[in-house]
Every structure is written in C-alpha cells, then in structure tokens.
Enzyme design. Structure first.
Site, PDB file in Angstrom:
ATOM      1  N   THR A 102       5.945  11.082   5.917  1.00  0.00           N
ATOM      2  CA  THR A 102       4.982  10.323   6.587  1.00  0.00           C
ATOM      3  C   THR A 102       6.534   9.975   7.490  1.00  0.00           C
ATOM      4  O   THR A 102       5.953   8.271   7.768  1.00  0.00           O
ATOM      5  CB  THR A 102       4.566  10.040   6.722  1.00  0.00           C
ATOM      6  OG1 THR A 102       4.328   8.504   5.750  1.00  0.00           O
ATOM      7  CG2 THR A 102       2.761  10.603   6.386  1.00  0.00           C
ATOM      8  N   THR A 178      10.113  11.083  -0.923  1.00  0.00           N
ATOM      9  CA  THR A 178      10.530  10.104  -2.215  1.00  0.00           C
ATOM     10  C   THR A 178      11.264  11.359  -3.143  1.00  0.00           C
ATOM     11  O   THR A 178      12.112  10.309  -3.732  1.00  0.00           O
ATOM     12  CB  THR A 178      10.857   9.054  -2.142  1.00  0.00           C
ATOM     13  OG1 THR A 178       8.867   8.875  -2.157  1.00  0.00           O
ATOM     14  CG2 THR A 178      10.958   8.351  -0.313  1.00  0.00           C
ATOM     15  N   ASP A 179      10.381  12.007  -3.020  1.00  0.00           N
ATOM     16  CA  ASP A 179      10.322  12.024  -5.203  1.00  0.00           C
ATOM     17  C   ASP A 179      11.387  12.988  -5.407  1.00  0.00           C
ATOM     18  O   ASP A 179      12.180  13.041  -6.536  1.00  0.00           O
ATOM     19  CB  ASP A 179       8.985  12.921  -5.423  1.00  0.00           C
ATOM     20  CG  ASP A 179       7.272  12.369  -4.983  1.00  0.00           C
ATOM     21  OD1 ASP A 179       7.764  11.212  -5.715  1.00  0.00           O
ATOM     22  OD2 ASP A 179       6.168  12.677  -5.235  1.00  0.00           O
ATOM     23  N   LYS A 256      15.638   7.890  -7.918  1.00  0.00           N
ATOM     24  CA  LYS A 256      14.813   6.940  -7.387  1.00  0.00           C
ATOM     25  C   LYS A 256      14.395   6.308  -8.763  1.00  0.00           C
ATOM     26  O   LYS A 256      13.592   7.311  -9.569  1.00  0.00           O
ATOM     27  CB  LYS A 256      13.641   8.259  -7.217  1.00  0.00           C
ATOM     28  CG  LYS A 256      11.907   7.471  -6.519  1.00  0.00           C
ATOM     29  CD  LYS A 256      10.788   8.126  -5.964  1.00  0.00           C
ATOM     30  CE  LYS A 256       9.677   7.498  -5.644  1.00  0.00           C
ATOM     31  NZ  LYS A 256       8.886   8.393  -5.474  1.00  0.00           N
TER      32      LYS A 256
END
Length: 438
Positions: A102, A178-179, A256
């Site tokens: 999103t 992002t993962d 991350k």
C-alpha cells in the site's frame, strides 16, 4: 446479520461519521469515527470504524447498543488530474513498477475511503508531488504480499525494469512490500548487468491510512533518487523516525532491522549511498557508487532455486543438512554463530554435502562483522570440509547470490571464485567500525 445489511437497515453509508455505543466488559463504551468499507479479510459481522486518530477498530455487531450518524459522508465533485498525468516538457521519465503493498495509497478523512494508487490518476491523487519531479508512468506488474515473493517474481521484475530502462526511462522505482524487499534488492543487483541508470525499491512500514504513514515521503524521495546520477539498485526508506529525510541503501547491503519503526532499514557493514530530502536536496555519503551511463541493461536471470538458508542454533541436528542433500539441494548458506561456526557434530554432514557437490557457504548470524574461519579450530575444520566463507555478506544476500552463482556453474571451485568476487558491492573490502548500529 452482515455489516451491509446492518447499515442498510439503519440508512447508514460507508464514509458517514458516526457515534457507536457498545458493550465492553459489562460497561458501555463510546467510539466516534468513519464507517469503513469491509475488506477482503474482515469478518462479515464486524463493523470497521476509522477513529479520528487514524487507527481502525473492529466492532462486533452483536456488541453495538446504539449507533447515530453525526455527519453524512461528503460527496466530492470528480477531480481530474490530466495536467499532472500528461507530464511536463523537460522532466525525466520514470516508471513505477507495482508489485504489491500500500505504498501509494492515501486516506480521505472526509469519506473514510482509502485510495489504492496504481493508475496514473490514482497516483496523482495519492502523491501529486512526484509529478513535479518526473513524468511518472505507473505499471502494476503483480499484486502480492512480499512474503509470497518467489525467485520467479525477481526474474519478472528484472525483465520489466530492463525493458523500461532500455526504452529510454531515466530511472525506475519498484514499489514493494517491506518484509522481503532486501532479498529482491539483492536479486536485482545481481541480475541487472551493465546497469547505467538508477533502480530504486521503496515500501512503507506504516499503512497509508495511518497518520504516521511513511508511504508518501518514501515515494517522493524514491522518485527523486531515480532521477539522480547513481546507477545502482537501491532501497530508499525513512532515515529516522521523523519526516525529515530518507536514506538510499545499496541493494546488497541493506536489511530490515525492525518490525515496525519507520527507519527500519539499515545499511549493514557499510554506509548508505545518500540522504534524500523531500524538497529535492541530496547529500551523498560516499563517492564510490556506480555512475549513470548510456549502457544497455542486460538481464542475467540464470538461477538455481534449490538453495537453502539454515540458521545454526544450540542443538541443531545434522539431519537437517542430510535432508537437504538427500532432497537434491545444490547449495546451502549457513548462518553460523560468531565468526562463522557450527557445532562440531554437524561438520561430518557438511563434509558429506561438499563431497556430493553441494556448495556450502558460511555467513554470520551476528549480521555485523566479518566471517573468519581461521581463528578457532571449529572454523578451520569447516574450511577443511570445503565451506566457503562469505566475508561480510548479509545472510540474505549470500543466499540470493548463491542461487545466481549456481545458475551459472555448479563446479565447486568456480562457485568459490564467484562467491568471493564482488559483483554488486556485496562484499566490503575492509571492516568498517563506524557503521556498527548506526
């Protein structure tokens, strides 16, 4: 009763601002907010309300005691963004490739609606600022959660990026969850050969319907970086928790490092390439980046998918290594302890794997620092068994690189040479102590 029936009976519409009184632990509690449309995974008997602070809550219909409309949803006149979409003479062309997430959506607090953005008009509604930076051309390649990303998706993204760059685009932005963004960034770093233009991956840690969302600023900064002189694969995300600047990280050195912070992405064992401010200012933090050129991008997408990433832990069984060998895996990347160690009792299985032609590579689960198998006896045994030490490569980067290397050769000597060759900045030539936990 379903939510749609509940609302229809009471003449309430999505976007109406309401006050709901519900029963909670034997007491009545009141909430005010906008009625949200049901989404794919929401329960049919749960009403979703967007509170004024931007957060959503779900309220079971059976718990609702009273509901009153405080303000009807405003019906806005249709707004067209043709001027933005048509572009401006002299601005560079940038393609934004959507893969899911999103990143480019924005809440309309007057109606409670969330605009997903991947047509040009939707992007113009969500983040009009990017059209002041470049003539943006959006393309939705696929729409999946990043945890569902597979190597075949990396290949598709690589070909789409190359197609855009070779057709004259000044740069490309890839909107990504992002993962697993670090894995995709590494894959593109190896697959895109002779890269002469910027390729920027961008995502959002906070969904776009939250007031703390980082989506818009990340997207603005990523488009600005896509028009820069840096001809590398990069990840652009928030540089700190406020809305001041973003950082551009090299695609093979980024990870991350937090589940939810907006500045979750860090350059590991290295410094970022640049700071980017939304107003267009760019401060380069290093000079050794690949510069823009007119070279045509080639896609080298030969990969071997039968590669595993295995984390060492107390009590790990050699059966795990044996299982992978018996199942025909061609490569294993181990996240060893400390300098790159495993328990002594699994070394015979590692030795067997190498003897049967399986490439075994060593990284460190410490993340920071460099593998060194010459310090302790365990490391020397692993070297003797044929393990390839991966310097200061991130485990995820080594995993992707081994896939790519094995796609080109399965001769273990050649694999060793290629794994220790620095193709895309994945190996830092010397250990930098100024990059630790920065």
């Amino acid at each position: 009763m379903r939510v749609d029936e509940f609302l229809k009976e009471r003449n309430i519409n999505v976007g109406d601002f309401v006050r709901i009184t519900k029963e909670e632990d034997g007491e009545e509690v009141t909430y005010e907010g906008y009625i949200m449309p049901p989404y794919e995974l929401s329960a049919g008997d749960t009403l979703v309300l967007k509170l004024e602070n931007g957060y959503n809550i779900g309220i079971a219909l059976e718990k609702i005691r009273r509901i009153e409309v405080l303000e009807r949803a405003k019906v806005k006149p249709e707004v067209h963004f043709e001027a933005l979409i048509e572009g401006k003479p002299g601005l560079p062309e940038v393609t934004i490739i959507g893969t899911g997430g999103t990143i480019a959506s924005r809440i309309d607090y007057e109606t409670g609606a969330v605009y997903p953005a991947f047509t040009a008009e939707e992007l113009a509604k969500a983040v009009p600022e990017i059209f002041e930076v470049a003539n943006v051309k959006p393309k939705l390649l696929f729409n999946i959660f990043s945890e569902d990303m597979k190597p075949k998706h990396w290949v598709k993204i690589a070909h789409e990026v190359a197609k855009a760059l070779n057709s004259g685009d000044y740069g490309v932005v890839v909107a990504h969850g992002t993962d697993t963004m670090g894995y995709t960034a590494a894959a593109l770093s190896f697959m895109l050969r002779n890269l002469g233009k910027p390729v920027v991956l961008v995502g959002a840690q906070r969904s776009s319907d939250r007031p703390s969302s980082d989506a818009a600023m990340n997207l603005i900064c990523s488009v600005r970086m896509a028009t820069s002189e840096v001809a590398e694969v990069m990840v652009v995300m928030h540089g700190e928790t406020g809305d001041t600047y973003c950082l551009a990280h090299r695609g093979t050195k980024v990870r991350k490092m937090h589940t939810s912070r907006r500045d979750a992405f860090r350059s590991i064992n290295d410094v970022p390439i640049a700071k980017i401010w939304p107003n267009g200012e760019i401060e380069f933090l290093r000079k050794d980046y690949r510069k823009r050129s007119d070279e045509e991008v080639e896609v080298d997408d030969k990969i071997e998918e039968k590669v595993a990433l295995v984390k060492v832990y107390p009590g790990i069984s050699s059966e795990i290594i044996d299982f992978l060998v018996d199942k025909g895996y061609k490569g294993i990347v181990i996240e060893g302890t400390g300098l790159g160690h495993t328990p002594n009792d699994i070394i015979p299985s590692i030795e067997r794997a190498v003897e049967e032609g399986v490439a075994v590579c060593m990284t460190s689960q410490c993340i920071y620092g460099r593998v060194n198998l010459n310090v302790y006896s365990t490391g020397r045994k692993l070297l003797k068994a044929g393990v390839i030490p991966c310097e200061d490569m991130l485990p995820e980067t080594a995993y992707v690189k081994l896939m790519w290397v094995l796609g080109h050769t399965q001769n273990l000597e050649e694999v060793r040479k290629m794994m220790l060759t620095n193709y895309a900045g994945e190996i830092t030539p010397y250990t930098r102590f100024d990059t630790y936990l920065r």
